[in-house]
Structure formats: structure tokens, C-alpha cells
Design a protein around this motif. Sequence first.
Motif, mmCIF file in Angstrom:
data_model
loop_
_atom_site.group_PDB
_atom_site.id
_atom_site.type_symbol
_atom_site.label_atom_id
_atom_site.label_comp_id
_atom_site.label_asym_id
_atom_site.label_seq_id
_atom_site.Cartn_x
_atom_site.Cartn_y
_atom_site.Cartn_z
ATOM 1 N N LEU A 214 0.827 -1.202 0.000
ATOM 2 C CA LEU A 214 0.000 0.000 0.000
ATOM 3 C C LEU A 214 0.863 1.255 0.000
ATOM 4 N N ASP B 255 0.744 5.585 0.342
ATOM 5 C CA ASP B 255 -0.062 6.526 1.131
ATOM 6 C C ASP B 255 -1.358 6.892 0.416
ATOM 7 N N ASP C 96 -3.088 4.910 -1.520
ATOM 8 C CA ASP C 96 -4.001 3.783 -1.319
ATOM 9 C C ASP C 96 -4.676 3.885 0.039
ATOM 10 N N ARG C 97 -3.900 4.242 1.038
ATOM 11 C CA ARG C 97 -4.452 4.403 2.385
ATOM 12 C C ARG C 97 -5.509 5.511 2.412
ATOM 13 N N GLU C 98 -5.229 6.610 1.711
ATOM 14 C CA GLU C 98 -6.197 7.698 1.653
ATOM 15 C C GLU C 98 -7.481 7.244 0.967
ATOM 16 N N LEU D 238 -8.705 4.139 0.813
ATOM 17 C CA LEU D 238 -9.423 3.236 1.711
ATOM 18 C C LEU D 238 -10.109 4.018 2.830
ATOM 19 N N ALA D 239 -9.496 5.094 3.276
ATOM 20 C CA ALA D 239 -10.097 5.914 4.333
ATOM 21 C C ALA D 239 -11.343 6.649 3.843
ATOM 22 N N VAL E 251 -6.638 -0.602 7.768
ATOM 23 C CA VAL E 251 -5.279 -0.877 7.295
ATOM 24 C C VAL E 251 -4.427 -1.240 8.503
ATOM 25 N N ASN F 171 -1.198 -2.810 8.125
ATOM 26 C CA ASN F 171 0.161 -2.472 7.719
ATOM 27 C C ASN F 171 0.180 -2.381 6.200
ATOM 28 N N ASP F 172 1.323 -2.195 5.605
ATOM 29 C CA ASP F 172 1.411 -1.994 4.163
ATOM 30 C C ASP F 172 1.016 -3.209 3.345
ATOM 31 N N ILE G 13 -4.910 -5.740 5.247
ATOM 32 C CA ILE G 13 -6.114 -4.986 5.576
ATOM 33 C C ILE G 13 -7.140 -5.929 6.185
#
Length: 204
Positions: free
Chosen positions: A29, A31, A33-35, A37-38, A68, A70-71, A74
Amino acid sequence: MREITDEAELRELLGEPTPVVRDKVRTRLHDLDREWLAAAPLCLVATSAADGSCDVSPKGDPAGFTLVLNDRTIAIPERPGNRRADGFHNILTNPHIGLIFFIPGRGDTLRINGRARLLREADFFDRMVVRGNRPQFAVLVDIDEVFFHCSKAFLRSDLWKPDTWHPEAMASRARISKALERREDSLEALEEYYGPAYAERIYT
């Protein structure tokens, strides 16, 4: 009918992907991708059993419901549903899973492929409570591939354009249920069941 029977014929019709498309797949993931998913309140979960039978199921919750860890990992909470559990049965015999995450109004999507496990309990369940509902269990996904997908399908379908929405083009959920599932129930009772109060019961 003319059937396509091998990869060479398929490639002859489609051509080869550009290097950008071919090489965009990642294993961790980012950053961004994390955004995504959020901000995503919905995903489609695709699974396949050991015998090859398939299932695709929508999962939705408030934006950011996918946790999430970790990288490379999920978790997706399971909420009260119809108890069919088709995809979960598949995971027990074949862990491979495909996910597409949606943000309303966006044509691009985030795709994650990996291997899944079902967790009955974990310390992070307390971080996945919604309206007092703690997950019954969770799908833990070890990521193999992650990449963004273009918006062409959404542009072609006009999915997010309200002026193209015609929910009345299809019979109501109550009428579908009466015709196919709950033939013994009255239409009036089904209309009440699937009415405004239905949304109030989704976490019970």
C-alpha cells in the motif's frame, strides 16, 4: 457464434497493454491507497471456491471501514446480513480474493487482490465498532497486488449522473421479494418491511 479459445487469439483482438498499465501493479500500500481506503464506503468482494464456483458480494459501511493494519494487510468487518455466507464458504476452501473499492462520484477505483482468512476475534475489532455493532468476524487480507483502475466503465455507464438514475424502471424490492422469495407474505407487509425502518435495522 465465434468463441475465443486461447490467449493468442485474445491478444490479437485486444492488443498488448501499454507499459504504464502493465507495470502499475504494486505489492504494498502507498499513502494514496491508504487515503482511498479511508474515503471508501463500499467495496465488492470476489471469491471462488475450490470447485471454481464464484461469488461477488458488496460490503459497505461508513467511509474508512476497511482497516489498514500495515502496508501488506487490511481487514474488512462483517456486519449482520442474510447469513448465506457464500463468499466466506469460498474463502474456507480457496483463500484467493479480489476487492474493488469505490468512492461515490469517482470513476476510478482501487483494486486489491490477495489471500484471505476469517478471524473470529482480534484485538483490532474494537476499532471497527459502528453504531455499537462490533464485527461478528472479519476478513483479513494479505495483499498480493494493488493498483488503481481507470474510469472508462463509469463514464460509459453514466453511473454517477443523477439525471440518468431511474430506480422506478425496475419493480420495487418488496415486489421482487413477493414474486421470487416470500410468496406467502402480503405485498403490504413486504412494503412495510423494506420501507424506511429497514435502514434502522441494518446493524441489528
